[in-house]
Design a protein around this motif. Sequence first.
Motif, PDB file in Angstrom:
ATOM      1  N   MET A   1       0.829  -1.205   0.000  1.00 24.24           N
ATOM      2  CA  MET A   1       0.000   0.000   0.000  1.00 24.24           C
ATOM      3  C   MET A   1       0.863   1.255   0.000  1.00 24.24           C
ATOM      4  N   LYS A   2       0.366   2.291  -0.671  1.00 24.90           N
ATOM      5  CA  LYS A   2       1.083   3.565  -0.691  1.00 24.90           C
ATOM      6  C   LYS A   2       0.970   4.248   0.673  1.00 24.90           C
ATOM      7  N   PRO A   3       2.001   4.962   1.098  1.00 24.09           N
ATOM      8  CA  PRO A   3       1.916   5.687   2.362  1.00 24.09           C
ATOM      9  C   PRO A   3       0.893   6.818   2.269  1.00 24.09           C
ATOM     10  N   VAL A   4       0.302   7.150   3.398  1.00 24.33           N
ATOM     11  CA  VAL A   4      -0.656   8.253   3.469  1.00 24.33           C
ATOM     12  C   VAL A   4       0.097   9.509   3.904  1.00 24.33           C
ATOM     13  N   ILE A   5       0.081  10.520   3.048  1.00 22.83           N
ATOM     14  CA  ILE A   5       0.765  11.784   3.314  1.00 22.83           C
ATOM     15  C   ILE A   5      -0.296  12.821   3.655  1.00 22.83           C
ATOM     16  N   LEU A   6      -0.318  13.239   4.910  1.00 26.44           N
ATOM     17  CA  LEU A   6      -1.268  14.253   5.369  1.00 26.44           C
ATOM     18  C   LEU A   6      -0.641  15.626   5.148  1.00 26.44           C
ATOM     19  N   LEU A   7      -1.380  16.499   4.488  1.00 30.07           N
ATOM     20  CA  LEU A   7      -0.837  17.791   4.072  1.00 30.07           C
ATOM     21  C   LEU A   7      -1.741  18.919   4.547  1.00 30.07           C
ATOM     22  N   ASP A   8      -1.169  19.847   5.297  1.00 33.24           N
ATOM     23  CA  ASP A   8      -1.894  21.032   5.736  1.00 33.24           C
ATOM     24  C   ASP A   8      -2.127  21.949   4.537  1.00 33.24           C
ATOM     25  N   ALA A   9      -3.085  22.854   4.658  1.00 31.28           N
ATOM     26  CA  ALA A   9      -3.382  23.776   3.557  1.00 31.28           C
ATOM     27  C   ALA A   9      -2.822  25.178   3.834  1.00 31.28           C
ATOM     28  N   ASP A  10      -3.409  25.900   4.797  1.00 33.47           N
ATOM     29  CA  ASP A  10      -2.996  27.286   5.046  1.00 33.47           C
ATOM     30  C   ASP A  10      -1.538  27.369   5.467  1.00 33.47           C
ATOM     31  N   GLY A  11      -0.793  28.209   4.774  1.00 34.94           N
ATOM     32  CA  GLY A  11       0.609  28.405   5.111  1.00 34.94           C
ATOM     33  C   GLY A  11       1.543  27.379   4.515  1.00 34.94           C
ATOM     34  N   VAL A  12       0.999  26.313   3.953  1.00 32.42           N
ATOM     35  CA  VAL A  12       1.821  25.269   3.329  1.00 32.42           C
ATOM     36  C   VAL A  12       1.587  25.256   1.820  1.00 32.42           C
ATOM     37  N   ILE A  13       0.333  25.161   1.410  1.00 26.83           N
ATOM     38  CA  ILE A  13       0.036  25.219  -0.025  1.00 26.83           C
ATOM     39  C   ILE A  13      -0.824  26.430  -0.393  1.00 26.83           C
ATOM     40  N   VAL A  14      -1.484  27.039   0.597  1.00 25.71           N
ATOM     41  CA  VAL A  14      -2.368  28.183   0.368  1.00 25.71           C
ATOM     42  C   VAL A  14      -1.776  29.419   1.042  1.00 25.71           C
ATOM     43  N   ASP A  15      -1.785  30.540   0.331  1.00 19.00           N
ATOM     44  CA  ASP A  15      -1.187  31.765   0.858  1.00 19.00           C
ATOM     45  C   ASP A  15      -2.148  32.507   1.792  1.00 19.00           C
ATOM     46  N   PHE A  16      -2.357  31.932   2.960  1.00 20.32           N
ATOM     47  CA  PHE A  16      -3.204  32.552   3.978  1.00 20.32           C
ATOM     48  C   PHE A  16      -2.612  33.883   4.432  1.00 20.32           C
ATOM     49  N   VAL A  17      -1.313  33.915   4.671  1.00 22.43           N
ATOM     50  CA  VAL A  17      -0.675  35.129   5.196  1.00 22.43           C
ATOM     51  C   VAL A  17      -0.840  36.291   4.223  1.00 22.43           C
ATOM     52  N   GLY A  18      -0.638  36.047   2.940  1.00 24.94           N
ATOM     53  CA  GLY A  18      -0.795  37.118   1.956  1.00 24.94           C
ATOM     54  C   GLY A  18      -2.200  37.684   1.942  1.00 24.94           C
ATOM     55  N   SER A  19      -3.200  36.810   1.999  1.00 26.03           N
ATOM     56  CA  SER A  19      -4.595  37.267   2.013  1.00 26.03           C
ATOM     57  C   SER A  19      -4.920  38.012   3.300  1.00 26.03           C
ATOM     58  N   PHE A  20      -4.428  37.493   4.415  1.00 21.81           N
ATOM     59  CA  PHE A  20      -4.636  38.161   5.703  1.00 21.81           C
ATOM     60  C   PHE A  20      -4.019  39.559   5.683  1.00 21.81           C
ATOM     61  N   LEU A  21      -2.781  39.665   5.213  1.00 20.05           N
ATOM     62  CA  LEU A  21      -2.104  40.961   5.212  1.00 20.05           C
ATOM     63  C   LEU A  21      -2.805  41.967   4.314  1.00 20.05           C
ATOM     64  N   ALA A  22      -3.332  41.521   3.185  1.00 17.59           N
ATOM     65  CA  ALA A  22      -4.050  42.435   2.298  1.00 17.59           C
ATOM     66  C   ALA A  22      -5.237  43.066   3.025  1.00 17.59           C
TER      67      ALA A  22
END
Length: 196
Positions: A1-22
Motif C-alpha cells: 500500500m502507498k503511504p498516506v501523506i497528510l498535508l496542511d493547507a494554510d501556510g503550506v500550499i495556500v497563501d493565507f498570510v498574503g490574504s490576511f495581510l491584504a
Amino acid sequence: MKPVILLDADGVIVDFVGSFLAIANGITGLNVQREEITQWDIFHAFPAKFHDDISKEMAREGFCLNMQPLPGAIEAIGKLAEIGDVVIVTSPWSSKTWAWERTEWLIRHANFRTKEIIHASAKQHVKGDILIDDKYENLVAWKRANPEGAAILWHAPYNAAVAHDPHVWRAKTWDEVLALVKAAIHHQPQAAGATL
C-alpha cells in the motif's frame, strides 16, 4: 500500500498570510510585510483595536476561496501524489462558508476530491504515515499519537524560533519536503538531512 501523506493547507500550499495581510493592512493603514509575522498568532502584528474588524472581513464569503496557491505548491502536490496518497488535513476558520470554500479551492486549484479532504483542528486524531504542517504544536501532538509517523514542519518566519526537536523535521523548500518524505518511507531520515 502507498503511504498516506497528510498535508496542511494554510501556510503550506495556500497563501493565507498574503490574504490576511491584504485585509489587515487595508483596514489599519499599516504596511506589515510577510517577514514581520514572527509569531503564530498573526493578529499580534496589528493593534488590538482592529482585530474584530479584521476577523469580520476574514469571515466574509469569498475570502477563503480567493486565496492564491503558494509558489511551487501545486507542482509539489503532484510529486507527492506519485509517492503516496495525499490527504489534506486543514483547520477551518470560524466562518459559515470557510469549509465549503476551502474544499472548493482544493478541487479547483489542485484537483483534490472531497474524500481526500479532512477539516480538523485536532489533527492528532487523523491517521497517516507523514504529516506536513506549518504549526509545530500540531506536529508534536500528531507525532505523540502516531509515533511511527514522520512529522515535517514547513518553515515560515512565524515558526523560525522553534527549538530543535529530533522528532520533527524542518523543510524550507519543496525539494527538501520530497527528500524527507522519501527518506521517511525508507526509514532513513539522516540521509535527507532531517533536522529542525
